[in-house]
Structure formats: C-alpha cells, structure tokens
Design an enzyme around this catalytic site. Structure first.
Site, short mmCIF file in Angstrom:
data_model
loop_
_atom_site.label_atom_id
_atom_site.label_comp_id
_atom_site.label_asym_id
_atom_site.label_seq_id
_atom_site.Cartn_x
_atom_site.Cartn_y
_atom_site.Cartn_z
N SER A 552 0.82 -1.14 0.03
CA SER A 552 0.01 -0.01 -0.13
C SER A 552 0.89 1.03 0.05
CB SER A 552 -1.05 -0.12 1.18
OG SER A 552 -1.95 0.74 0.93
N HIS A 670 -7.47 -5.95 -1.37
CA HIS A 670 -6.23 -5.02 -1.13
C HIS A 670 -5.55 -6.28 0.06
CE1 HIS A 670 -4.06 -1.63 -0.64
NE2 HIS A 670 -4.19 -1.43 0.74
#
Length: 698
Positions: A552, A670
C-alpha cells in the site's frame, strides 16, 4: 544458462505485452501540463484494457514458469503453511467464540463452546459461502443481552461488506441485510445497532467510483435497511461507537464533516457525542476541529476518558466532562510517557495501555483513576495485541508474536497479572537457531531510526548475503515484530530480513508520523535508503543481493526509492500501491487519504507530490531493478489502475534486461480476507522471483 533463457523469453514476450497505443490526454495542474498516456488503463471494462491484462498475465506466467524450482518452492511452502491455528476466544454470556484454521482452509471457521472446557460447536463456516473460498466473514460484536451476533460478509476481496445478524440461541440467521458498508462496525444499543454506509454506487462502477458521503444509521432488528434512521453524515469517513454501559454514543469523523469536501491542514479527527440516557438528547460536538487524533476510550459515569495527542505527541489519557469539553477543563489520567501510546484496551474494569518502545510492545495495567497497577510481563520482545474483554470478565486472551514465533494465544489473569499459554499454533517449521538484532541508523537529516535484522545465528558478514527488506512509512501504521510463514523459507536458506521503522508511522508518536507525511514524505525514502546503505556498509550484503517490498503506502515508498536510487537494489516488489500520486484521490476511498498525502488539486501540494510520485518519475534509459508488481482485480482500496499504469510506463522506459512484470490476482482485493490458497500462490510466485533474482539456492 537459466538466467540467459529467462532474459531471452522476456525479450520475446515483452513486445506482446506493450500497450497498443498511448492516450493524448494531458492534465493541467496549476499551470503545469502533465501527460497521462496510459489513462485508458483506468477503465478496467475497456476491451483494450482487458487485452493488455491478458498479455501481461501471459508474460508473467511464462517468466515464472521458467524458474526451475518454482514448483518445489510452492510445494514446500504449502506444506509449511499447513498448520492448525486459533484466534483468541471472545466471551459473550456463557459462551466463548473463536476461529480456527486447520491449516489450508481458505478462510477461518467460527466456533463456540459453553465455558472454556465445553464441547465446541461450529457456528459459521465461510468456506461454504463460495465455491472458491473468497468469501470472508468478520465478527462485529454481540448485543447487550448476548443473544445476537452481527457479522459482515465480503466477497472476492472487495471492501464492500454486507452486514448480517445471527440469533445465537437458535443458530439461525435473521433476515436483516445491510449493504454498501465499508470498514464495518456494529455499535449495539438495545434492539439494534449503529453502523456506517455509503450511498449505492453507480452500476458497473462499484470497484472504482469515488466513495463520499459516509452516513451513520441506526438499524432495528427485524426491519428493512430502507427503514433505518439516519443519525449523522460526513463527506469522507465516519464511525460510531457505544460505551459498554450503553450510555454514550460517540461518533468520530475525518475532515470534511458538514463542510463539504474541503482539505484542512490537519490529520486528526473530530468527535461528537450523544447522552443516550437522556430522552430526546441530541448529537453534540465533543472535540471540534481536526488538529489532533482523539479516541474515546470509555466513560466514567457521566464523564468520558479520552486518548489524545493534544499537547502530547506520544498520547495521553484525560477525563473530560461533555458539558465542558474544552481542554482547559481536562483532568490528566495517564500522562504522556517517553514511549508512544499505541492504544488503550479495556478488560476486567481496567485500562490496558499498549505502548511502543523502539517498535516493541510494552503493556501497563491502570485503573480508571489512572493508578498504575503493574507492567504486564510479556512472553518476549515482540508484538502483543488484543487486551480486550468486558468489565465483568476476569481473564484476557491476548496474542503474542515475533519474527520467528507464530501468533500464540495467552491467558492473563486480571487480578494477578500472570500470563499462561492458552493455545500454541501447530507450526512444524524450524523456529530456533535464529537471532533478532535491533540496530539504529542515521538518516540523511541526522534522524535516528531503528531497524530489526533477523538471520541465522553465526551468519558471516562478508558483504554477500541475500537480503530482503520491508518498509512502510505512513498513516501512523507501525511495522513491529511479526511472524510470516513465507518469509521463513528465505531465512532457512541463509537469507537476512531487515525491517526499518520509517518516519510516517507511529513508532515514536505523532511527531514521527508528521515527519513522514505531506511535504515531509521525502524523509520516508531517505530513511529507507539510509537503512539500505547501512546494511551494505556493515557488510551484511551488496546491491546485487537486495530485494525490497512494501504494501500500500509502502509500495509508494518502494516505487520512489527505486526511482531515486535504482542502482541500490536488485529486485523490488511493490504490493497494491498508489503509484499515481496525482490522481489517487479520484478513486473509491482515496479522498480520505488527502490529509496524509495532500492532493494535486492544491498547487503547493502538487509541487511535492510530482517530485516523488512513482509513476511520474520513471526516466527512459535507466536500468531499474527487476520488478514484480502485485495487485488484484477487486482491490477497491487502491484500485489496480495504479499498478497497470505504473507497469506500462516502467516496461516502456526500462533499460537493460531486468524484467518488469505484474501479477494480477483475480477475485482478490487489498489483502484482508484473501483465502489461504491465494496467499500461498502469491507468496510462492513472489519468493520464486526473489530467489531467482538474488541467486539464492533452493
């Protein structure tokens, strides 16, 4: 010979993987014109985009298939991953609830038992909710009478969740179904609960449309979602919490609440409250503005215990009267310490203050008046979490882990403070014979940062060891000691793992966070580069044997570092990163990160964003490290278009024979909720790539 074959294969396939054309689109950022030739890759339903994805998958699979030990590595990793593990039990009435994975089950299965020694009973198996194991379930908490359980279901890795309710007595699901929820919570009050949701996105845009206008509703059991009562709304993000005694509703909101989408200079949160014990009471401001981070820990009668970094960068706990919430009326309960206060957990009528000392967990037990009872003796120097239970409970079940210890559950007696082993995972790999060192590195501006180094005992520092580094550096997220089953195969074969604690995290409080955000973001990259140079200088390794990764915002760090110092690294694996820092806020929840990064809509912020944005600083003719980008088609936190555009640009401009590949997982997001099978497959591909690039023998 094998390396030569891989280079030839890559050269042959790379032409097929190049985008067919470039867009002529250009954007005007406060007078600066920036072309965006791969803008079309943002449209994941476009036929041209699908063709590009197919070509990239073919390229990546062909490259990985040619690694001779990939199959053996995958089999070894699957075998090592196959161990039973449990989560800490959560008590509700006379029952204890917990999850277990027998080893390779895609998702953990939920169980309950009456008392700690009662017969266990399966409550919910998420693996039965989908054929491919990609449906994840999150338990959100129990009603006050312990009869009902709220839980969230997410599909294929998406952030979108649907809330459901189960009757614990009958073990049956109610008809209640609440949609369009992200980052779910259920704050129970009486016969219902508060939760937050977004408006339904436009059909076909569920995974990419910008998410704004987050709203708190109250849902009464047995009613349709359309009948839920709107309680509060914010432009960006809002969350509701109810104190255990059901007296206070607390609402936390990020900047923009009631103001429209308007950037401020702050990164904190505002708080509102409602005294639910007073009929007809209204929601009122508690903490105005967004200058500080504030968390209501609990109430003490009609007053509230607040964890805050107001005038205390390392955090403190104060008692405030909602009728007079101004800080001049606050009473200090737990003063600021030299160590950073990460969070306050509640259990057994006490506060359990979890601190970070040089990125290691320390836990202190306090009563509600602020009297320190004791420091908890933890099993080792590592990371301990989950010191939570209800006020009537006498036991806490917490977890402990470090770099070579799988997450283990301990039982702590609230009165004596003594811990005993409760559940040890059945990991069969080798966890002995390693050592963890903590060193301190001086960054470019003189800042001192800690770094953990893990390796086999007796490792020779001859300047030629393979090294794998991970960093983050943002959003107050800490990288603390934690076990990773896939990483163990690297350590087993003589690899060294290094984990520097970069500015932008919360390892040393809010000052450390601010030192790595907005216009200070370059400090994050300088920190990581300094840590890498330390490992080279101290003869741990050399550039040709260094692989790096970040997830991320950590992937943004990786992209910036290989742009700025490409000769320093051999391989890079950026994972689900926001690689286009000029447009990140235009997708899904990206606008909620604006206070951390700044946005290109602001001229001053554009000036520093464009200097490090990974996508916009790739230069033609530079020999970049071998790069394997990891993303997923259902990632609606950081949309995969970031990775698509980044890879297309890097492939176009890369010089030399280092491969540039992208691995696009399907029915995944994610990270959270990813099934075990996908975790293993992704880890096997990533480590095969690392082993081949660093010339690690299998």
């Amino acid at each position: 010979m094998m390396r030569v074959l891989l280079i030839i294969l890559l050269a042959a396939l790379n032409a097929q993987a190049q985008p067919m054309f470039k867009d002529t689109v250009k954007d005007n950022y406060s007078g600066t014109i920036i072309p965006d030739p791969y803008r079309w890759l943002e449209n994941d339903t476009l036929a041209r985009t699908r063709e590009w994805i197919t070509a990239e998958n073919k390229l990546t699979n062909s490259y990985l298939d040619a690694i001779p030990f990939r199959k053996a590595l995958t089999e070894h990793l699957s075998s090592t991953w196959n161990y039973a593990r449990e989560t800490p039990p959560v008590k509700a009435g006379e029952y204890y609830f917990f999850t277990r994975n027998n080893g390779l089950q895609p998702q953990n299965v939920w169980f309950l038992r009456k008392g700690l020694n009662g017969a266990e009973e399966e409550l919910l198996d998420p693996n039965k909710l989908s054929a491919n194991g990609t449906t994840a379930v999150t338990m959100l908490g129990f009603s006050t009478d312990n009869r009902y359980l709220a839980y969230a279901v997410a599909y294929a890795g998406s952030d979108w969740n649907t809330l459901h309710v189960m009757d614990i007595i009958s073990r049956k699901e109610l008809n209640d179904e609440l949609k369009w929820v992200k980052f779910p919570r259920a704050a129970w009050k009486g016969n219902g609960f508060y939760y937050s949701r977004y408006p339904a996105p436009e059909k076909g845009m569920e995974l990419s449309a910008r998410n704004t206008l987050n709203q708190v509703y109250f849902h009464r059991l047995g009613t349709l979602q359309e009948a839920d009562s709107l309680v509060f709304e914010a432009r960006l993000s809002v969350a509701a919490f109810v104190t255990e005694d059901q007296r206070f509703l607390i609402i936390s909101s990020l900047p923009g609440s009631f103001l429209g989408f308007k950037l401020t200079s702050s990164t904190g949160n505002a708080l509102h409250y409602q005294d639910l014990s007073v009929p007809g009471s209204r929601i009122q401001p508690l903490i105005k503005g967004y200058d500080n981070h504030n968390i209501v820990v609990d109430n003490k009668g009609g007053k509230l215990l607040l964890q805050t970094d107001t005038d205390a960068p390392n955090n403190k706990v104060v008692l405030l009267d909602p009728a007079h919430p101004e800080k001049e009326h606050w009473q200090t309960v737990i003063p600021e310490q030299r160590s950073s206060l990460e969070n306050i957990d509640l259990a057994g009528g006490y506060m359990w203050a979890c601190y970070l000392k040089d990125a290691r967990t320390l836990v202190s037990q306090y009563d509600y008046s602020g009297r320190k009872v004791r420091d908890v003796q933890l099993p080792g120097i590592g990371t301990a979490r989950n010191f939570s239970a209800r006020k009537a409970d006498k036991d806490i079940f917490y977890t402990y882990t470090d770099f070579t210890t799988p997450e283990t559950v301990y039982r702590l007696d609230v009165v004596s403070g003594k811990s005993v082993l409760y559940r040890k995972p059945d990991f069969k790999g080798i966890t002995t014979g390693y050592e963890t060192r903590q060193v301190f590195v001086t960054s470019k501006d003189g800042t001192r940062l800690p770094m953990f180094i893990v390796c086999k005992k007796g490792t020779r520092l001859d300047g030629n060891n393979p090294v794998f580094m991970q960093g983050h550096g943002g959003f107050k997220r800490n990288l603390t000691p934690a076990f990773n089953v896939a990483r163990m195969i690297f350590l087993e074969r003589g690899g060294i793992y290094a984990q520097p604690n970069l500015r932008g995290g919360n390892e040393y409080g809010e000052a450390w966070h601010r030192g790595g955000m907005r216009g200070n973001k370059q400090n994050v990259f300088d920190d990581f580069i300094a840590a890498t140079e330390y490992l080279i200088r101290e003869k741990y390794t050399q550039p040709a044997r260094i692989a790096i990764t970040g997830v991320s915002t950590g992937a943004v760090m990786v992209g910036a570092c290989i742009n700025q110092r490409p000769e320093l690294f051999k391989a890079a694996i950026p994972v689900v990163g926001a690689m286009d820092m000029l447009r990140y806020h235009k997708f899904t929840i990206g606008s909620t990160w604006a206070e951390e990064y700044g946005t290109s809509d602001n001229k001053e912020q554009f000036e520093y964003l464009v200097k490090y944005s990974p996508l916009h600083n790739i230069k033609a003719g530079v020999r970049y490290p071998a790069t394997l980008v990891l993303t997923a088609d259902h990632d609606d936190t950081v949309v995969p278009a970031h990775s698509y555009k980044y890879v297309a640009t890097l492939q176009e401009k890369q010089a030399g024979d280092n491969p540039v590949l992208i691995r696009i997982d399907s029915n995944a997001g994610h990270g959270p909720g990813k099934p075990t099978t996908k975790l293993i497959a992704e880890a096997a591909d990533a480590w095969s790539f690392i082993f081949s690039q660093l010339n690690v023998k299998w």
